[in-house]
Design a protein around this motif. Sequence first.
Motif, PDB file in Angstrom:
ATOM      1  N   CYS A 301       0.839  -1.204   0.000  1.00  0.00           N
ATOM      2  CA  CYS A 301       0.000   0.000   0.000  1.00  0.00           C
ATOM      3  C   CYS A 301       0.877   1.260   0.000  1.00  0.00           C
ATOM      4  O   CYS A 301       1.792   1.379   0.815  1.00  0.00           O
ATOM      5  CB  CYS A 301      -0.920   0.004   1.223  1.00  0.00           C
ATOM      6  N   ASN A 303       0.219   4.251   0.832  1.00  0.00           N
ATOM      7  CA  ASN A 303       0.086   5.162   1.973  1.00  0.00           C
ATOM      8  C   ASN A 303       1.247   4.842   2.922  1.00  0.00           C
ATOM      9  O   ASN A 303       1.298   3.773   3.526  1.00  0.00           O
ATOM     10  CB  ASN A 303      -1.265   4.944   2.663  1.00  0.00           C
ATOM     11  N   CYS A 306       0.741   3.283   6.206  1.00  0.00           N
ATOM     12  CA  CYS A 306       0.105   1.953   6.221  1.00  0.00           C
ATOM     13  C   CYS A 306       1.102   0.890   5.742  1.00  0.00           C
ATOM     14  O   CYS A 306       1.473  -0.003   6.472  1.00  0.00           O
ATOM     15  CB  CYS A 306      -1.122   1.983   5.323  1.00  0.00           C
ATOM     16  N   CYS A 324      -4.651  -0.077  -0.200  1.00  0.00           N
ATOM     17  CA  CYS A 324      -5.297  -1.278   0.313  1.00  0.00           C
ATOM     18  C   CYS A 324      -6.776  -1.062   0.599  1.00  0.00           C
ATOM     19  O   CYS A 324      -7.517  -2.005   0.809  1.00  0.00           O
ATOM     20  CB  CYS A 324      -4.602  -1.729   1.596  1.00  0.00           C
ATOM     21  N   SER A 325      -7.195   0.192   0.705  1.00  0.00           N
ATOM     22  CA  SER A 325      -8.563   0.444   1.170  1.00  0.00           C
ATOM     23  C   SER A 325      -9.015   1.824   0.727  1.00  0.00           C
ATOM     24  O   SER A 325      -8.187   2.675   0.366  1.00  0.00           O
ATOM     25  CB  SER A 325      -8.590   0.376   2.697  1.00  0.00           C
ATOM     26  N   CYS A 328      -7.196   4.428   2.899  1.00  0.00           N
ATOM     27  CA  CYS A 328      -5.848   4.833   2.481  1.00  0.00           C
ATOM     28  C   CYS A 328      -5.896   5.666   1.205  1.00  0.00           C
ATOM     29  O   CYS A 328      -5.122   6.609   1.028  1.00  0.00           O
ATOM     30  CB  CYS A 328      -4.951   3.620   2.302  1.00  0.00           C
ATOM     31  N   GLN A 347      -8.040  -3.815   8.677  1.00  0.00           N
ATOM     32  CA  GLN A 347      -7.834  -2.882   7.593  1.00  0.00           C
ATOM     33  C   GLN A 347      -8.355  -3.383   6.249  1.00  0.00           C
ATOM     34  O   GLN A 347      -8.978  -2.652   5.503  1.00  0.00           O
ATOM     35  CB  GLN A 347      -6.341  -2.617   7.469  1.00  0.00           C
TER      36      GLN A 347
HETATM   37 ZN   LIG Z   1      -3.237   1.038   3.231  1.00  0.00          ZN
END
Ligand SMILES: [Zn+2]
Length: 352
Positions: A301, A303, A306, A324-325, A328, A347
């Motif tokens: 990821c 970010n 993260c 990942c999300s 993020c 997460q």
């Molecule tokens: Zn992430």
Amino acid sequence: MFKRILGNVTPLTRKGTLPNFYSLFVTRRFLSKKFKPIAFYSIAPLTENRVLTLRNVLEKDLSSLGVVGRIYIAPEQGVGGINCQMAVPVDKVDSVKEFFDGFKNDFGTIEYTQGMQDTSLPNFDKLRVLVKKNLVSIRQHVTTQDLAVQPHHLTPEDWHKQLSQQKDEVFLLDMRNQYEYNVGHFDHAIKMDVDTFREGIHLLDQLVADKSKQKDIFMYCTGGIRCSVAGSYLRKKGYENVKMLKGGINAYGHYIKESTNTSLFKGKNFTFDGRRGEAITNHVLTQCYHCGSSCDHITNCVNTRCHLLFVQCEACKSKMKHTCSNHCHNVLEGKEEYQLDYDYHRQVAKAW
Ligand SMILES: [Zn+2]
Ligand SMILES: [Zn+2]
């Protein structure tokens, strides 16, 4: 009681993190060379002074040979010695081995494991030689002296033979993290449902609690170092037949490549470098966390707070912009403040 010490190594999920421009940067810098991924470790009682000397010598001399990679050295007060992962220019492999031959007094006879393939992109962007308290992150206080009684180191050939004989009766521990297990593992291996080795070694006590001290306990990891520590921990607790795969999955991959035997390891050997894994067999054991399609590509990821390592297909990677999300993703766009402490399970909420 063991004294709890602060982990000096950040969780492994945050290792091998690479900026987005990694490939571009590396491509431009290293385009014409071929590199060989080479690794070794040695648990050795080094004094603090020796560690500092070694850091300077390794940094200077390996840089001049064009080596990139990540080298940890640690003194004997903790898990001491050296853990070395390098990408070596192919024409410098012999020189690098000769260089390390000069450190027999420190590391003994070095047994190298090599990547399955040479690569024109080295698996690291530069050389980092770092001094650590422990070569692997561990919760218990362990000194190098404590690791003197080692588990039995089985060659890949003996490992294959013994595992084949035991079949599904085998008590086999995968000492790696859950995301490493997910993309590839040995048949019948028990998954440590953890994100770091620190947690894994803690779980060992529970896993062996009902086992007799004579029980065969097999364990493996990527290159062997985690088993050298975990296996020794079990030996010290009185378990007599602890057996580890010498050279780890790295060495087993080479054995299988040369052998006519069918691999007992299926899938990908996860690596903490720019490659994020080498296929041992073509089995794809995982699915994209976002859409559920069959996939074993690991994304890191982007970010930076993260840096989660997780399975993501190309389409979702592009849609989620390497995150990942949604969280993020929004953090990167400046729409939200980053809020989650690292928690893999919380997460990544599977959408499928
Ligand atoms: Zn992430
Ligand atoms: Zn997907």
